[in-house]
Design a protein around this motif. Structure first.
Motif: not given
Length: 77
Positions: A13-14, A23-26, A32-35, A43-45
């Motif tokens: 999602f964003f 542009p990125h997506i979560h 657990a979480r990431g981006e 991967a941002a995190y």
């Protein structure tokens, strides 16, 4: 926060207020979480994901990157 894809228990999602960012997506699954950045894809995190889940997410990102980018562009114009 528009959900773009649900697959294998992951939600991609964003947030609707992030159109001024690249542009990125979560990603989330349980706690657990990431981006992920979409251009270039990286991967941002990734927090709380196991190593195997991180690999699964990376494969999903490769497979759906163009779709995620299309949805980003459609939403944020």
């Amino acid at each position: 926060m528009p959900t773009v894809l649900r697959i294998l228990g992951y939600r991609f999602f964003f947030y609707s207020n992030e159109g001024n960012e690249p542009p990125h997506i979560h990603i989330e699954k349980g706690e657990a979480r990431g981006e992920y950045w979409l251009v270039p894809i990286r991967a941002a995190y990734m927090e709380g994901f196991s190593a195997s889940e991180t690999r699964k997410v990376a494969l999903i990102m490769e497979q759906y990157r163009d779709y995620f980018k299309q949805k980003w562009d459609e939403y944020f114009g």
